[in-house]
Design a protein around this motif. Structure first.
Motif, PDB file in Angstrom:
ATOM      1  N   GLY A  42       0.818  -1.208   0.000  1.00  0.00           N
ATOM      2  CA  GLY A  42       0.000   0.000   0.000  1.00  0.00           C
ATOM      3  C   GLY A  42       0.852   1.258   0.000  1.00  0.00           C
ATOM      4  O   GLY A  42       2.052   1.235  -0.299  1.00  0.00           O
ATOM      5  N   ASP A  43       0.231   2.371   0.329  1.00  0.00           N
ATOM      6  CA  ASP A  43       0.944   3.641   0.436  1.00  0.00           C
ATOM      7  C   ASP A  43       1.672   3.722   1.776  1.00  0.00           C
ATOM      8  O   ASP A  43       1.285   3.053   2.743  1.00  0.00           O
ATOM      9  CB  ASP A  43      -0.043   4.810   0.326  1.00  0.00           C
TER      10      ASP A  43
ATOM     11  N   ASP B  28      -0.626   4.401   4.684  1.00  0.00           N
ATOM     12  CA  ASP B  28      -1.753   3.495   4.932  1.00  0.00           C
ATOM     13  C   ASP B  28      -1.810   3.109   6.401  1.00  0.00           C
ATOM     14  O   ASP B  28      -0.779   2.960   7.064  1.00  0.00           O
ATOM     15  CB  ASP B  28      -1.618   2.219   4.098  1.00  0.00           C
TER      16      ASP B  28
ATOM     17  N   LYS C 134      -7.559   2.190   7.512  1.00  0.00           N
ATOM     18  CA  LYS C 134      -7.843   2.790   6.208  1.00  0.00           C
ATOM     19  C   LYS C 134      -6.660   2.559   5.261  1.00  0.00           C
ATOM     20  O   LYS C 134      -5.883   3.464   4.987  1.00  0.00           O
ATOM     21  CB  LYS C 134      -8.119   4.287   6.375  1.00  0.00           C
ATOM     22  N   PRO C 135      -6.520   1.345   4.731  1.00  0.00           N
ATOM     23  CA  PRO C 135      -5.406   1.044   3.815  1.00  0.00           C
ATOM     24  C   PRO C 135      -5.741   1.450   2.381  1.00  0.00           C
ATOM     25  O   PRO C 135      -5.961   0.610   1.500  1.00  0.00           O
ATOM     26  CB  PRO C 135      -5.253  -0.471   3.964  1.00  0.00           C
ATOM     27  N   THR C 136      -5.780   2.749   2.128  1.00  0.00           N
ATOM     28  CA  THR C 136      -6.230   3.267   0.832  1.00  0.00           C
ATOM     29  C   THR C 136      -5.376   2.745  -0.311  1.00  0.00           C
ATOM     30  O   THR C 136      -5.892   2.347  -1.364  1.00  0.00           O
ATOM     31  CB  THR C 136      -6.192   4.803   0.847  1.00  0.00           C
TER      32      THR C 136
ATOM     33  N   ARG D 298      -3.557   0.006  -0.493  1.00  0.00           N
ATOM     34  CA  ARG D 298      -3.777  -1.424  -0.703  1.00  0.00           C
ATOM     35  C   ARG D 298      -5.073  -1.667  -1.468  1.00  0.00           C
ATOM     36  O   ARG D 298      -5.139  -2.503  -2.369  1.00  0.00           O
ATOM     37  CB  ARG D 298      -3.820  -2.159   0.633  1.00  0.00           C
TER      38      ARG D 298
END
Length: 653
Positions: free
Chosen positions: A268-269, A272, A276-278, A280
């Motif tokens: 992920g980022d 992350d 909230k693993p945006t 991923r």
């Protein structure tokens, strides 16, 4: 060093094999398992690499999907395949993109549905869905290995003396797959990237050459269209028949469930969080979309090429194109040398197609069964699970004699049930969030998959029978494991609020006496009567400092739990500790051990003997978390602390 630590150290010294098998349990501690667990950090990879891991399952269906479509739909194969592609892009893909958003920790639609159910019905529901998932994933391993063996047998350079040993060859392929995962997960992803890249490149060559031959030979297209209009003159009838045969093509939908199952391995980022693993989620959506688009293009083009260029009789059982249509074209149009290279690539990706299934199992099983107490604690480690899944795959291979056709029904059933459950989950999720448009859209998709599943089951009921065996096996093993782990301490964390801590600190100057109390009215008379009874039964001074402990049972089907202990003074004189747990004896045992470690004094706890049949009370403990409380609390303490000089005191009167 504690006694338990010394014992574990001695065990490691004496059993290096055990240490190797369980080496990754430290990276997967008990408190991080369950629906919000995450795999070790070093397993994270960019989304396209993880796509290759799921793609060895998804893309490998090109090895047999065109042949299945030709057998099921005949000259309508391209139209039926187009229906499959539309269902993939407009149905399965949106569903699993939503699953990736709502369930970003790899638990998939199972966890989304489990949130709707609690207590034992929720656990049984999980076990049933895990049974279908196991059917899908295990049969993926065995069917793909069996199909790889079939491609080996069909190759013209394979010696005749080695043919007829399909079971042995398939077992060797399954064992080799297990060995890869015993070596390490990183190696599996590296192999998958290489296999997918080579296989897709070779398929692009075969399909491009075949389409060029179709375009440069108008007579071939003319023969196909003539046969199409002769057999099915009405276009609406063609579409209707294509819809009817669509369930037979359902194997082309495999790969989506494993795509979200291995989601935690997507990098992920940097910012992350687990909540909230945006990054991923975004990477997984790219993974799912890219794989679906690539596969859809290959499915449509390969279906057109194989239907136009290969005679219908060649697809029949025993025919040279049965189960290997693209391999047939590779040998026929590009020569035996290229065809053999293509065969080797197909064999390799079919063999390794089980890798995505193995990865999905290794991600799903530790999230649920150990946490529910329905698997031994070693099920948190990767290598023992790999050995178990490999052994099950051996058994399935032997039972079905490495037959692709015999396992196809079970494979399709597992795939379709999981996709249907995912469609149901996202429909309910959209409805819960009052997204009316999405609710209707996902509801229509759910109906389509329900129809497809029912049609597949009606035509191939053996799939449900095999899945039922998996479900029965999982439920049986789970219940036995829960029974054998009945006296295991299930509490990960004990936290005392300031009042509770003050109660314990005050009593630590003298003797720490706790009274297990099942509260009713909580009036002063109740506490006064309970104290008088305990004093009389155990003959200790009436003016002794005591603390009442009251446990509220939450969900007794849960196994692992965390204790939050709050203190209160009732009626101006009675000190009470309150806590909630899935099991009264476990909560009390954990509290006693925590008090001992906090104060360095052995606390005393006083019980009433439970009335009624001991066997019935023990069953109440197993099912409802309460019943035979005093002896079970004592047994948990005995197993957790073998040293009697350090064990808290338990009194019953």
């Amino acid at each position: 060093m504690s006694v338990g630590t010394r014992n574990r150290a001695r065990t490691r010294e004496k059993h290096p094999l055990r240490e190797w098998l369980l080496s990754d349990m430290s990276a997967r501690p008990a408190q991080t398992e369950g629906p919000y667990a995450r795999p070790p950090e070093q397993h994270h990879r960019t989304w396209w690499k993880v796509m290759c891991l799921t793609g060895v399952d998804y893309f490998s269906t090109l090895g047999y999907q065109p042949g299945i479509a030709a057998l099921a739909a005949g000259v309508l194969s391209p139209i039926a395949t187009l229906v499959l592609v539309l269902v993939t892009l407009l149905g399965a893909l949106p569903v699993y993109r939503r699953v990736a958003h709502d369930s970003p920790h790899g638990e998939g639609s199972i966890a989304m549905l489990v949130k709707l159910l609690t207590y034992w019905q929720g656990k049984l529901f999980v076990l049933v869905l895990l049974g279908f998932a196991a059917t899908d994933f295990i049969i993926t391993i065995t069917l793909s290995a069996a199909d790889a063996t079939a491609h080996i047998d069909e190759n013209p350079f394979w010696p005749d003396s080695l043919k007829g040993h399909e079971v042995i060859i398939t077992l060797l392929l399954v064992a080799l797959l297990g060995a890869v995962f015993l070596k390490g997960f990183g190696e599996a992803i590296g192999i998958a990237v290489g296999l997918v890249g080579v296989y897709l490149a070779l398929n692009a060559v075969v399909v491009s050459d075949a389409l060029w031959r179709v375009l440069t030979h108008p007579s071939a297209i003319g023969d196909w269209t003539t046969a199409l209009t002769t057999q099915h003159g009405d276009p609406l009838l063609m579409v209707a028949i294509a819809l009817l045969v669509f369930p037979k093509l359902a194997l082309g939908l495999s790969g989506f469930e494993t795509g979200v199952a291995v989601m935690p391995h997507v990098k992920g980022d940097p910012d992350d969080t687990e909540e909230k693993p945006t990054g991923r989620i975004r990477g997984t959506r790219r993974l799912l979309t890219t794989a679906a688009v690539i596969m859809s293009i290959f499915l449509v083009t390969s279906s057109i090429a194989t239907t136009v260029l290969i005679p219908a009789e060649a697809f029949e059982p025993g025919g040279p194109a049965n189960g290997r249509a693209l391999a047939f074209l590779a040998h026929q149009n590009l020569g035996e040398a290229f065809g053999t290279v293509y065969d080797l690539s197909t064999i390799a990706i079919l063999w390794f197609a089980g890798a995505s299934a193995m990865a999905g199992l290794l991600n799903l099983v530790p999230r649920y069964l150990p946490r529910y107490g329905m698997a031994p604690t070693w099920a948190r480690a990767v290598r023992p699970l790999v050995l178990v899944f490999t052994a099950v795959a051996f058994l399935i291979t032997v039972i079905f004699k490495a037959s692709v056709d015999a396992q196809g029904g079970a494979y399709a059933t597992g795939v379709l049930v999981l996709i249907t459950s995912a469609a149901t989950a996202v429909t309910l999720s959209a409805r819960h969030r009052r997204q009316h448009g999405l609710t209707v859209a996902f509801g229509i998709i759910t109906v389509i998959f329900v129809y497809t599943t029912i049609a597949n089951v009606v035509e191939r009921p053996d799939g449900v029978k095999i899945a039922a065996c998996f479900i029965a096996g999982i439920i049986g093993v789970s219940l036995l494991s829960r029974l054998f782990r009945a006296f295991e301490l299930r509490v990960d964390i004990v936290e005392l609020d300031p009042t509770a801590r003050q109660f314990i600190t005050d009593c630590a100057r003298r003797r720490i006496r706790l009274i297990a109390h099942e509260s009713a009215s909580r009036d002063a008379a109740e506490y006064r009567a309970k104290l008088a009874q305990i004093v009389a039964d155990n003959d200790f001074p009436a003016d002794s400092d005591v603390i009442f402990v009251e446990v509220t049972v939450t969900d007794p089907s849960d196994f692992e739990t965390e204790l939050r202990v709050t203190g209160a003074v009732l009626h101006g004189k009675y000190r009470v500790l309150r806590l909630s747990s899935s099991s009264v004896p476990n909560a009390l045992a954990a509290l006693l051990l925590h008090i001992r470690d906090l104060t360095h004094r052995r606390p005393h706890i006083y019980f009433e003997w439970t009335e009624g049949n001991p066997a019935g009370n023990f069953l109440r403990y197993l099912i409802f978390g309460q019943g035979e409380i005093a002896p079970v609390t004592r047994e948990i303490l005995r197993q957790q602390e073998p040293d009697r000089s350090r064990r808290p005191h338990v009194h019953a009167g």
